[in-house]
Design a protein around this motif. Sequence first.
Motif, PDB file in Angstrom:
ATOM      1  N   GLN A 157      14.611  37.918  34.020  1.00  0.00           N
ATOM      2  CA  GLN A 157      13.468  37.715  33.071  1.00  0.00           C
ATOM      3  C   GLN A 157      13.312  39.049  32.375  1.00  0.00           C
ATOM      4  O   GLN A 157      12.572  39.854  33.100  1.00  0.00           O
ATOM      5  CB  GLN A 157      12.258  36.755  32.908  1.00  0.00           C
ATOM      6  CG  GLN A 157      12.515  35.269  33.389  1.00  0.00           C
ATOM      7  CD  GLN A 157      13.198  34.683  32.447  1.00  0.00           C
ATOM      8  OE1 GLN A 157      12.760  34.473  31.066  1.00  0.00           O
ATOM      9  NE2 GLN A 157      14.408  33.729  32.291  1.00  0.00           N
ATOM     10  N   ASP A 176      18.161  31.922  18.385  1.00  0.00           N
ATOM     11  CA  ASP A 176      17.901  33.298  19.451  1.00  0.00           C
ATOM     12  C   ASP A 176      17.422  32.664  20.528  1.00  0.00           C
ATOM     13  O   ASP A 176      17.560  33.411  21.435  1.00  0.00           O
ATOM     14  CB  ASP A 176      16.875  33.847  18.399  1.00  0.00           C
ATOM     15  CG  ASP A 176      17.137  34.587  17.407  1.00  0.00           C
ATOM     16  OD1 ASP A 176      18.407  34.777  17.319  1.00  0.00           O
ATOM     17  OD2 ASP A 176      16.380  34.883  16.537  1.00  0.00           O
ATOM     18  N   HIS A 177      16.696  31.707  20.931  1.00  0.00           N
ATOM     19  CA  HIS A 177      16.020  31.462  22.083  1.00  0.00           C
ATOM     20  C   HIS A 177      17.181  30.972  23.201  1.00  0.00           C
ATOM     21  O   HIS A 177      16.973  30.926  24.270  1.00  0.00           O
ATOM     22  CB  HIS A 177      15.039  30.332  21.980  1.00  0.00           C
ATOM     23  CG  HIS A 177      15.490  28.853  21.485  1.00  0.00           C
ATOM     24  ND1 HIS A 177      15.592  28.518  20.482  1.00  0.00           N
ATOM     25  CD2 HIS A 177      15.936  27.879  22.391  1.00  0.00           C
ATOM     26  CE1 HIS A 177      16.159  27.011  20.449  1.00  0.00           C
ATOM     27  NE2 HIS A 177      16.130  27.015  21.521  1.00  0.00           N
ATOM     28  N   TYR A 197      14.366  36.912  28.000  1.00  0.00           N
ATOM     29  CA  TYR A 197      15.260  36.357  28.121  1.00  0.00           C
ATOM     30  C   TYR A 197      15.979  36.534  29.390  1.00  0.00           C
ATOM     31  O   TYR A 197      15.656  37.175  30.194  1.00  0.00           O
ATOM     32  CB  TYR A 197      16.241  36.821  27.033  1.00  0.00           C
ATOM     33  CG  TYR A 197      15.716  36.872  25.449  1.00  0.00           C
ATOM     34  CD1 TYR A 197      15.885  35.922  24.627  1.00  0.00           C
ATOM     35  CD2 TYR A 197      14.999  38.042  25.090  1.00  0.00           C
ATOM     36  CE1 TYR A 197      15.450  35.815  23.404  1.00  0.00           C
ATOM     37  CE2 TYR A 197      14.645  37.969  23.833  1.00  0.00           C
ATOM     38  CZ  TYR A 197      14.685  36.925  22.993  1.00  0.00           C
ATOM     39  OH  TYR A 197      14.261  37.028  21.612  1.00  0.00           O
ATOM     40  N   GLU A 257      14.113  41.776  25.052  1.00  0.00           N
ATOM     41  CA  GLU A 257      15.266  42.395  24.485  1.00  0.00           C
ATOM     42  C   GLU A 257      14.827  43.947  24.539  1.00  0.00           C
ATOM     43  O   GLU A 257      13.801  44.432  24.014  1.00  0.00           O
ATOM     44  CB  GLU A 257      15.302  41.857  23.200  1.00  0.00           C
ATOM     45  CG  GLU A 257      16.556  42.582  22.504  1.00  0.00           C
ATOM     46  CD  GLU A 257      17.021  41.928  20.959  1.00  0.00           C
ATOM     47  OE1 GLU A 257      18.061  42.351  20.637  1.00  0.00           O
ATOM     48  OE2 GLU A 257      16.098  41.015  20.424  1.00  0.00           O
ATOM     49  N   GLN A 260      20.094  32.700  23.309  1.00  0.00           N
ATOM     50  CA  GLN A 260      20.551  33.749  23.814  1.00  0.00           C
ATOM     51  C   GLN A 260      20.335  34.655  24.994  1.00  0.00           C
ATOM     52  O   GLN A 260      19.232  34.199  25.538  1.00  0.00           O
ATOM     53  CB  GLN A 260      20.855  34.688  22.733  1.00  0.00           C
ATOM     54  CG  GLN A 260      19.378  35.458  22.215  1.00  0.00           C
ATOM     55  CD  GLN A 260      19.604  36.466  20.982  1.00  0.00           C
ATOM     56  OE1 GLN A 260      20.586  36.393  20.146  1.00  0.00           O
ATOM     57  NE2 GLN A 260      18.670  37.107  20.774  1.00  0.00           N
ATOM     58  N   SER A 261      21.244  35.140  25.596  1.00  0.00           N
ATOM     59  CA  SER A 261      20.738  36.031  26.720  1.00  0.00           C
ATOM     60  C   SER A 261      21.640  37.388  26.734  1.00  0.00           C
ATOM     61  O   SER A 261      22.347  37.646  25.797  1.00  0.00           O
ATOM     62  CB  SER A 261      21.357  35.485  28.056  1.00  0.00           C
ATOM     63  OG  SER A 261      22.850  35.270  28.130  1.00  0.00           O
ATOM     64  N   CYS A 273      18.731  37.409  31.612  1.00  0.00           N
ATOM     65  CA  CYS A 273      19.381  38.708  31.566  1.00  0.00           C
ATOM     66  C   CYS A 273      20.295  39.095  32.718  1.00  0.00           C
ATOM     67  O   CYS A 273      19.784  38.623  33.715  1.00  0.00           O
ATOM     68  CB  CYS A 273      18.405  40.008  31.220  1.00  0.00           C
ATOM     69  SG  CYS A 273      17.540  40.021  29.654  1.00  0.00           S
TER      70      CYS A 273
END
Length: 416
Positions: free
Chosen positions: A368, A306-307, A348, A371, A309-310, A350
């Motif tokens: 940053q 998960d960490h 994340y 989600e 992903q963007s 983005c």
Amino acid sequence: MTTVRPETTENIEPIPGRHNNQAILQVINEKILEKTDRRPFYIVNLNDIVNKHKHWVELMPRVKPFYAVKCNNTEPVVKTIAALGAGFDCSNSAEFQQVLTHGVGTDRIIYAHPCKDPQDIKRASEQGVDLMTFDNEYELVKVKNLYPDARLVLRIHPRVDKTRYTFGKMYGCALDQCNELIVRAKEMKLTVVGVSFHIGDTCFDSMAYQNTIRLCREIFDEAKAIGYNFSLLDIGGGFPGYAVKGKPTFADVAKDINTALDEYFPKEENVVVIAEPGTYYVQSAFTLALRVIGKRVLRSAASDMDHEQSFLYYLNDGIHGSFFFTVLVDKAIPGFRVIKDQKQMPVYQCTVWGPTLDPIDCLANDIQLPELDIGDWLYVPNMGAYTIVAVTSFNGTARPDLFYLASGEIPSEIGV
């Protein structure tokens, strides 16, 4: 309590007391709850504009503000500034005709476009809008033929080192050509009453105003030798609309200007000093709320953790709407703020896109954000300058709704 009536397609709601971020955020949430399919919208704090005007009068009492209509021409904004007694910087006949409908006298208007449409010069003559700028001989010929009784202001190139963008290549007489142009105006028996300049957008050169005001003093003296007795100095715009850490504040700029005026244009000379603020008045008064309408997940090819992903988010406003100047002109990253509770939420990398199919409709890369889900809302403060005026209909871009807030009494006039 006095409120300003809005345009028929807009709403105005009084909020007691001083407006603050929490009050505006509360109204945003109320508006979101009213509709599930709401398009982007602005919350407009008219009281912020009133306070800006008072601040100007306090810090620069010698300089009368002439609001730059092109920055934000929404009717409640123009009406509020007119009620405060400020003047108006208009760049065409549409703008000065709008201002005149609010009871503003022609003595409170400067037609500050150095290269005017001949049809607009004719309309200025018909309306009695006689104060206007010029920077070349061709403009003098137009005025001589169409409005020979106009009062002219020579626009010059400023002395500036650091600004986001300047008008030097587009407008302004070169300093080594000013004398020649003033002589030509005298030969044509035209009335020239002063000098103007525009530092550029949000000037970060603390000496720019002082250096350029000194140059104006020299031009005033040269004009006197030619046979003119100049009585007006227009120091233009470029004043910050809100405080930015590490950058000069409005108070800093005002101090520099006051120092220069006292040295080069002492009060006893009775020179009228005006300015053309736009961003200063309206930038912090507008807060934009907009919605996530699409989402994609990108994961690193090397990992599905998960960490790694963007996210790509698609919003219902973009560069063909409110963000044209912010993103494409100023090259700035919008100050997106998330409305949902972010406590202990991971963030994340983005990328944020607008709603159109235009591949340049990208609002921010690698910022940053937590989600978000489709239907979540964000808001962006300080969106009053060169935003709503630039909205287009490209690809069905929705024009944002406008909700105006007013608290306290807007006086009929505050002396400046």
